[in-house]
Scaffold this active site. Structure first.
Site, PDB file in Angstrom:
ATOM      1  N   ASP A  35      43.626  33.430  48.528  1.00 41.94           N
ATOM      2  CA  ASP A  35      43.106  32.938  50.038  1.00 41.94           C
ATOM      3  C   ASP A  35      42.984  31.469  49.996  1.00 41.94           C
ATOM      4  O   ASP A  35      42.709  30.826  49.131  1.00 41.94           O
ATOM      5  CB  ASP A  35      41.643  33.905  49.920  1.00 41.94           C
ATOM      6  CG  ASP A  35      41.051  33.604  51.447  1.00 41.94           C
ATOM      7  OD1 ASP A  35      41.099  34.837  52.148  1.00 41.94           O
ATOM      8  OD2 ASP A  35      40.931  32.782  51.812  1.00 41.94           O
TER       9      ASP A  35
ATOM     10  N   CYS B 191      45.494  42.340  62.642  1.00 40.17           N
ATOM     11  CA  CYS B 191      44.132  42.419  63.434  1.00 40.17           C
ATOM     12  C   CYS B 191      44.284  41.795  64.577  1.00 40.17           C
ATOM     13  O   CYS B 191      43.290  41.140  65.316  1.00 40.17           O
ATOM     14  CB  CYS B 191      43.076  42.116  62.665  1.00 40.17           C
ATOM     15  SG  CYS B 191      43.217  40.361  62.176  1.00 40.17           S
TER      16      CYS B 191
HETATM   17  N1  SAH Z   1      41.092  40.947  53.458  1.00 34.53           N
HETATM   18  C1  SAH Z   1      39.937  40.375  53.409  1.00 34.53           C
HETATM   19  C2  SAH Z   1      39.969  39.728  54.681  1.00 34.53           C
HETATM   20  C3  SAH Z   1      40.812  38.959  55.388  1.00 34.53           C
HETATM   21  S1  SAH Z   1      40.347  37.982  56.593  1.00 34.53           S
HETATM   22  C4  SAH Z   1      38.815  41.526  53.175  1.00 34.53           C
HETATM   23  O1  SAH Z   1      39.418  42.691  52.959  1.00 34.53           O
HETATM   24  O2  SAH Z   1      37.743  41.414  53.376  1.00 34.53           O
HETATM   25  C5  SAH Z   1      41.586  36.844  56.397  1.00 34.53           C
HETATM   26  C6  SAH Z   1      41.529  35.709  55.365  1.00 34.53           C
HETATM   27  O3  SAH Z   1      42.484  34.990  55.384  1.00 34.53           O
HETATM   28  C7  SAH Z   1      40.047  34.862  55.344  1.00 34.53           C
HETATM   29  O4  SAH Z   1      39.423  35.012  54.056  1.00 34.53           O
HETATM   30  C8  SAH Z   1      40.668  33.410  55.399  1.00 34.53           C
HETATM   31  O5  SAH Z   1      40.074  32.433  54.618  1.00 34.53           O
HETATM   32  C9  SAH Z   1      42.143  33.634  54.800  1.00 34.53           C
HETATM   33  N2  SAH Z   1      43.307  32.729  55.517  1.00 34.53           N
HETATM   34  C10 SAH Z   1      43.614  32.336  56.654  1.00 34.53           C
HETATM   35  N3  SAH Z   1      44.689  31.534  56.555  1.00 34.53           N
HETATM   36  C11 SAH Z   1      45.411  31.763  55.241  1.00 34.53           C
HETATM   37  C12 SAH Z   1      46.416  31.332  54.991  1.00 34.53           C
HETATM   38  N4  SAH Z   1      47.328  30.616  55.620  1.00 34.53           N
HETATM   39  N5  SAH Z   1      46.710  31.291  53.421  1.00 34.53           N
HETATM   40  C13 SAH Z   1      45.729  31.921  52.813  1.00 34.53           C
HETATM   41  N6  SAH Z   1      44.496  32.565  53.268  1.00 34.53           N
HETATM   42  C14 SAH Z   1      44.456  32.312  54.461  1.00 34.53           C
END
Ligand code: SAH
Length: 411
Positions: free
Chosen positions: A264, A354
Site C-alpha cells: 500500500d 469500487c
Molecule cells: N483492500 C483494503 C482496502 C483498499 S482501499 C481493505 O481490505 O481494507 C485502497 C487502498 O489503496 C488505500 O489504502 C490507499 O492507501 C491505497 N492506494 C491508493 N493508490 C495506491 C497506489 N497507487 N499504490 C498503492 N496503494 C495505493
C-alpha cells in the site's frame, strides 16, 4: 395531536414519473417542470407527476443533477419519527451479525437504507457518520438522538471529509464529535479477526467494511493452495492496496504455511497492518509489508521473475464520474495485466473495482483483454458485489458500486 405540514410542491414533466413508481429515489433536474421559489436549498419538498399524482417527499437541491432525493414514497411527514423508523429498520437488518464474531459493520447505507446522503458505520461501541448532501446535512440534528438510542452506541463522530460534498456546495470539515465519546482507537472484530480502527484519521470512516464477505471468501482458496503445496510448500499471497491488512490477515490466519506480502502507498496503513498481525497472534516477521506504488511494485516483481499463488487487487476508485471512465478502464486493464503476470499457472486472482461508473461487464471485459494480451485463460470462480450491510435498492442498480471477481488463470 398532529399538525399537518404542507410541503412545497415540485412538479415533474409528463412521463417522468416511471422510475419513481418503480422505487427509484432520485429526481434529475431535467425531469422537473416547475420548481417552487419558496424552497431553500436542501429544504423539503413533495414530488408530483405532471398529472398531479403524489410520488413522494424528499429534499431539494437547486444546483445538482439530482434535484430531489426522496425520503419517503408515502404521504407521511418527514420528521424525527420517520428518521427513527429508518434507523430501526436498518438496525434490525444488522442482526445478521453475531457481535461475538462481527461487531463492525455499516449501519446506514444511504439510499439502500432509505436515508439518502447518509453513511453510518459502527465500530463496536461507536458510530461514525458521513453526510454527503445538503438536504441530509439539514436533517442531521434530528438524527443524533435516535442513532444513539436505537443502537446503544457510546459516541457519534462526524467525518465530513468526503469529496462528494463539494458537488453539493458543502465544505470539507475536520472530524467532529456529535455525542458521547469516540476514542482515537477502537478495537473491533470482523469474522473473528481483530482490528484496531482509527475513526478520527483512518481512510473513509476508518475501515473498508464493504470487503468483509470477499475477505471471508478468500480463505478457502488460500487453504486449497496450502493443501496442494503441502507438506513443505508455502502459499505466497500478494495483497495489493492492502490498507490495514484485511485480506492479508484472513490469508495468514488460514494456515501457518502462508506468506503474505501486503502493499500500500500509505505508511500509516502499513504500520497498522503490521500491528494487526501481532494483535491476531501472527508473527509479522514471517510476512512482508511494503510501502510502495502498486503499479511500480508489480513491475519490479514481474521483472525479477517472482511469482505468487494468489493475488488480490483492490484498488481505490479509478473513476469518480463518467468523464473519467476511459482513462480508468485503461488503468484497470494495466493493473490486471500486471497482477496476472505475477501469478503462477493456475493461480487465483481476486480483482475488485469500487468505481460506480465501472460495471461488472467493464471489469470482466478488462480481465478478458488482459488475459488475451498475456495468452492466459480465465476461469471465473465467484462474483461478489455488496454484502447485506450495504443493501442496494432494486430500482437503483446504479448505486451498486463494488464488483469483485475471483478467477483462476490457466495457461
Ligand atoms: N483492500 C483494503 C482496502 C483498499 S482501499 C481493505 O481490505 O481494507 C485502497 C487502498 O489503496 C488505500 O489504502 C490507499 O492507501 C491505497 N492506494 C491508493 N493508490 C495506491 C497506489 N497507487 N499504490 C498503492 N496503494 C495505493
Amino acid at each position: 395531536m398532529s399538525t399537518t405540514t404542507v410541503y412545497p410542491q415540485v412538479r415533474l414533466k409528463p412521463q417522468r414519473e416511471e422510475p419513481l413508481l418503480n422505487g427509484h429515489l432520485w429526481v434529475f433536474s431535467g425531469a422537473l417542470q416547475q420548481v417552487p421559489r419558496e424552497v431553500e436549498p436542501g429544504g423539503l419538498v413533495e414530488v408530483r407527476s405532471a398529472s398531479g399524482q403524489f410520488l413522494g417527499r424528499g429534499y431539494y437541491h437547486p444546483h445538482t443533477d439530482i434535484a430531489v432525493r426522496l425520503l419517503t414514497r408515502r404521504e407521511e411527514p418527514i420528521d424525527a419519527a420517520l428518521l427513527r423508523r429508518r434507523i430501526r429498520r436498518a438496525q434490525e437488518l444488522r442482526r445478521v451479525f453475531d457481535p461475538a464474531v462481527t461487531n463492525i459493520y455499516r449501519l446506514i447505507h444511504s439510499e439502500g437504507d432509505g436515508l439518502p446522503g447518509l453513511i453510518v458505520d459502527r465500530y463496536a461501541e461507536v458510530l461514525v457518520a458521513q453526510v454527503h448532501t445538503l438536504g441530509m446535512e439539514r436533517l442531521l440534528p434530528l438524527l443524533v438522538e435516535p442513532l444513539l438510542e436505537e443502537t446503544g452506541a457510546r459516541g457519534l463522530l462526524l467525518r465530513n471529509d468526503s469529496q462528494a460534498r463539494r458537488r453539493e456546495g458543502l465544505a470539507l470539515e475536520e472530524p467532529r464529535l456529535l455525542a458521547g465519546e469516540v476514542p482515537p482507537e477502537v478495537e473491533g472484530r470482523e469474522n473473528g479477526v481483530r482490528y484496531l480502527i482509527d475513526p478520527w484519521r483512518g481512510q473513509k470512516t476508518g475501515f473498508f467494511l464493504d470487503q468483509r464477505d470477499k475477505r471471508a471468501a478468500l480463505a478457502k482458496y488460500v487453504r486449497a493452495v496450502v493443501a496442494e503445496l503441502a507438506p513443505e510448500g508455502v502459499a505466497r499471497v500478494l495483497n495489493c492496496f492492502s490498507y490495514t491488512g484485511g485480506f492479508s490477515l484472513v490469508a495468514a490466519l488460514s494456515d501457518g504455511r502462508v506468506r503474505v506480502t501486503s502493499v500500500d502507498s500509505s505508511q500509516s496503513a502499513m504500520e497498522a497492518a503490521r500491528r494487526h498481525f501481532a494483535l491476531n497472534g501472527l508473527d509479522a516477521d514471517q510476512h512482508a509489508f511494503v510501502v510502495a506504488d502498486v503499479f511500480a511494485y508489480l513491475e519490479e516483481v514481474r521483472a525479477r521473475g517472482e511469482r505468487f499463488d494468489i493475488v488480490v487487487l483492490d484498488p481505490p476508485a479509478f473513476a469518480r464520474n463518467q468523464g473519467a471512465r476511459s482513462q480508468a478502464l485503461r488503468a484497470y486493464r494495466r493493473l490486471n495485466m500486471l497482477g496476472m503476470s505475477v501469478l503462477r499457472p493456475a493461480g487465483i486472482l481476486l480483482s475488485c473495482s469500487c468505481s460506480g461508473v465501472i460495471g461488472l461487464d467493464d471489469l470482466s471485459g478488462t480481465l478478458s483483454l488482459a488475459a488475451r494480451a498475456l495468452d492466459r485463460e480465465v476461469q471465473v470462480l465467484e462474483v461478489l458485489t455488496h454484502s447485506c450491510d450495504h443493501p442496494v435498492r432494486l430500482a437503483m442498480p446504479e448505486t451498486l458500486y463494488l464488483k469483485a471477481i475471483f478467477c483462476r488463470l490457466l495457461w
